[in-house]
Design an enzyme around this catalytic site. Structure first.
Site, PDB file in Angstrom:
ATOM      1  N   TYR A 166       5.982   1.248  -4.104  1.00  0.00           N
ATOM      2  CA  TYR A 166       5.170   2.448  -3.882  1.00  0.00           C
ATOM      3  C   TYR A 166       4.992   2.704  -2.383  1.00  0.00           C
ATOM      4  O   TYR A 166       5.169   3.828  -1.909  1.00  0.00           O
ATOM      5  CB  TYR A 166       3.807   2.282  -4.560  1.00  0.00           C
ATOM      6  N   SER A 170       0.550   9.491   0.829  1.00  0.00           N
ATOM      7  CA  SER A 170      -0.561   8.617   0.475  1.00  0.00           C
ATOM      8  C   SER A 170      -0.973   7.850   1.720  1.00  0.00           C
ATOM      9  O   SER A 170      -0.219   7.771   2.699  1.00  0.00           O
ATOM     10  CB  SER A 170      -0.113   7.644  -0.623  1.00  0.00           C
TER      11      SER A 170
END
Length: 306
Positions: free
Chosen positions: A164, A151
């Site tokens: 995350y 990501s």
């Protein structure tokens, strides 16, 4: 032996993948489901792994080629090895494995239950390593390709998303280390850097004031939300080319040299937002983002979990 080393030399879309076997984790919805459809349309047999069996089966019914669904938890190493054996028995050895499974939690670190913070690390980071460990023997035999879905959180960490961001930075580092180990065996390892994508996770992100502000301060083109299908197209192209890095969208490649600038920019925006009245919104407990993350947490959480 299926030699994937020729991928990237062919120009006709799908030709290098036709007749091969792909494994996609987190395939019940979002990017995983879209990637499974894309690879199936390219002529691959696809194994769909995930937590939601009904959703996996629904996705499988949309695929034009052979498929198999395996309901599995990527944090369960034994279950993943059993899944790998089942995939090989039904479809054959994997030539492509996409480690896509992931969940996210939004909220302040000090308001995040320790078990929930740990679960994000377990699914996103340890789950990716478990996936590689289970399928690496097959990839070695087929001289295949492992795609680690990361990501833009790996490029620059965001407040309110500590677990995350830590997990995505971790999977990037893991994939880089793995690449050096398996390249001599003919196995390729790619890292996909994915930006804003229209999954069910996005609605949860937009509820967090700091993240809303970070997105608002990005250039207009960088704020655009891409569909899972568009992102899957970019990932599938990267798989076809055995790319070391896959950027979704492609302009992200130009962010790599700018990585040292991101932390101070993010910190400056975050400091400003934390001084606003929205600061009160940050007192709420952290929450799991998206239906997929909730399905995983509800299946996993201990009796005392909230």
């Amino acid at each position: 032996m299926l030699d994937m080393s020729t991928i990237g030399r062919h120009r006709r879309p799908g030709t290098p993948l036709r007749g091969r076997v792909a494994v996609v984790t987190g395939a019940a919805r979002g990017i995983g489901a879209a990637l499974a459809r894309n690879l199936s349309e390219a002529g691959m047999s696809v194994a769909l792994l995930g937590r939601e069996e009904a959703s996996l089966q629904a996705t499988a019914r949309t695929l034009p080629n052979r498929s198999v669904c395996v309901e599995s938890d990527v944090t369960d190493n034994a279950a993943l090895h059993a899944a790998a054996r089942h995939v090989e028995e039904v479809l054959g050895p994997a030539s492509v494995v996409a480690a896509n499974a992931g969940i996210a939690v939004g909220g302040p670190f000090d308001r995040t239950a320790p078990e929930l913070w740990q679960r994000v690390i377990d699914v996103n980071l340890t789950g990716s390593a478990n996936t590689a460990r289970a399928f690496l023997p097959q990839l070695t035999r087929t001289r295949g390709y492992f795609l680690q879905v990361a990501s833009t959180a790996a490029l620059g960490s965001s407040p309110m998303m500590s677990a995350y961001c830590a997990s995505k930075a971790g999977v990037e580092s893991f994939a880089l280390a793995l690449r050096g180990e398996v390249e001599p065996d003919g196995v390729g390892v790619g890292i996909a850097y994915v930006h804003w994508t229209g999954t069910d996770m996005i609605s949860g992100l937009d509820a967090l004031p700091v993240l809303r502000a970070l997105r608002r301060h990005q250039p207009r083109f960088a704020r655009r939300v891409r569909s899972p299908e568009q992102v899957a197209d970019w990932l599938a192209e990267g798989i076809t080319r055995r790319s070391l890095s896959v950027y979704a969208p492609p302009w992200l490649r130009w962010c790599q040299p700018l990585r040292p600038l991101f932390p101070p920019i993010v910190a400056r925006i975050a400091r400003r937002e934390l001084r606003t009245p929205a600061r009160g919104e940050l007192a709420a407990d952290a929450t799991v983002l998206g239906a997929g993350g909730l399905a995983d947490w509800n299946a996993h959480k201990p009796p005392w979990g909230s």
